[in-house]
Structures are given as C-alpha cells and as structure tokens.
Design a protein around this motif. Structure first.
Motif, short mmCIF file in Angstrom:
data_model
loop_
_atom_site.label_atom_id
_atom_site.label_comp_id
_atom_site.label_asym_id
_atom_site.label_seq_id
_atom_site.Cartn_x
_atom_site.Cartn_y
_atom_site.Cartn_z
N LYS A 3 0.85 -1.18 0.00
CA LYS A 3 0.00 0.00 0.00
C LYS A 3 0.88 1.23 0.00
CE LYS A 3 -3.77 -2.12 2.56
NZ LYS A 3 -4.64 -2.00 3.72
N LYS A 4 0.39 2.29 -0.55
CA LYS A 4 1.10 3.56 -0.57
C LYS A 4 0.28 4.57 0.20
CE LYS A 4 4.13 2.30 -3.91
NZ LYS A 4 4.79 1.17 -3.41
N ASN A 6 -0.19 4.85 3.45
CA ASN A 6 -1.03 4.20 4.44
C ASN A 6 -0.58 4.48 5.88
OD1 ASN A 6 1.32 2.76 4.20
ND2 ASN A 6 0.35 0.75 4.38
N CYS A 7 0.07 5.62 6.11
CA CYS A 7 0.42 5.97 7.48
C CYS A 7 0.33 7.48 7.67
CB CYS A 7 1.81 5.46 7.86
SG CYS A 7 3.18 6.39 7.17
N ALA A 103 -0.78 3.68 11.68
CA ALA A 103 -1.41 2.99 10.56
C ALA A 103 -2.69 3.73 10.19
CB ALA A 103 -1.73 1.54 10.94
N GLN A 104 -3.01 3.74 8.93
CA GLN A 104 -4.24 4.37 8.44
C GLN A 104 -5.17 3.32 7.88
OE1 GLN A 104 -5.04 7.91 8.45
NE2 GLN A 104 -3.52 7.55 10.02
#
Length: 104
Positions: A3-4, A6-7, A103-104
């Motif tokens: 994932k890109k 995602n934080c 984390a998102q």
C-alpha cells in the motif's frame, strides 16, 4: 499487499524531569498506539507500539551506551523504565523530540 500512503506521522516534544526507575517511569501519551516511534534526546530510542522492549543508543560522557530498554503499554500510553534517567529518556531539563508513525 503493498500500500502507498497508508500511514500518518506526528511529532511532539516533552521535557525530562530527572526521575527514573520502575517506580517513576517516563510516561508518554500518544493520540493512538503508534506502529513505530522514535525519541530523540541525548540519544535515540526506537520502538514499536505494543512491544515490551525498545532499542536505545545514548551518548554519555564522550562515549555511548547501546542496549534495550524495558517498556510497557496501556492502550496508547507508553511507559519507559530504566536504572538511569538518561537511559530512560527523562534527563532533567532535556527536551525530547518524538516522531510517531500511525497505521491508516
């Protein structure tokens, strides 16, 4: 799965008060438990949210100390305890900078 984006990252500071040991841990409250964090002061403390150990490098009197620090978590609150204030990242009147990754 890669994932890109995602934080999220937050930064803040705290000032040490010189206390140390299991009876007087350094207490740091995050908005949520981070995936990882870095604390900068007279050294560097690196850890993962929820883990009971963090790695530290501390500059002391022209030398350095490398090792692990016992940590504990209660939700999003980190407690750090060690046998010296500088190893516990709580040296009196030292400003510590914290970078936290969430984390998102």
């Amino acid at each position: 799965l890669n994932k890109k984006g995602n934080c999220s990252i937050s930064t803040f500071t705290y000032t040490g008060n010189g206390s140390y040991g299991p009876e007087a841990p350094t207490v740091i409250s995050f908005p949520q438990q981070p995936v990882a964090y870095i604390i900068f002061g007279r050294g560097i403390l690196i850890g993962r949210g929820g883990d009971d150990l963090a790695g530290r490098v501390v500059s002391i009197s022209g030398g350095s100390s490398v090792g692990a620090v016992v940590t504990s978590w209660s939700g999003s609150t980190l407690r750090i305890a060690d046998h010296k204030a500088d190893h516990q990242f709580n040296q009196d009147q030292t400003i510590y900078r914290v970078i936290a990754f969430y984390a998102q």
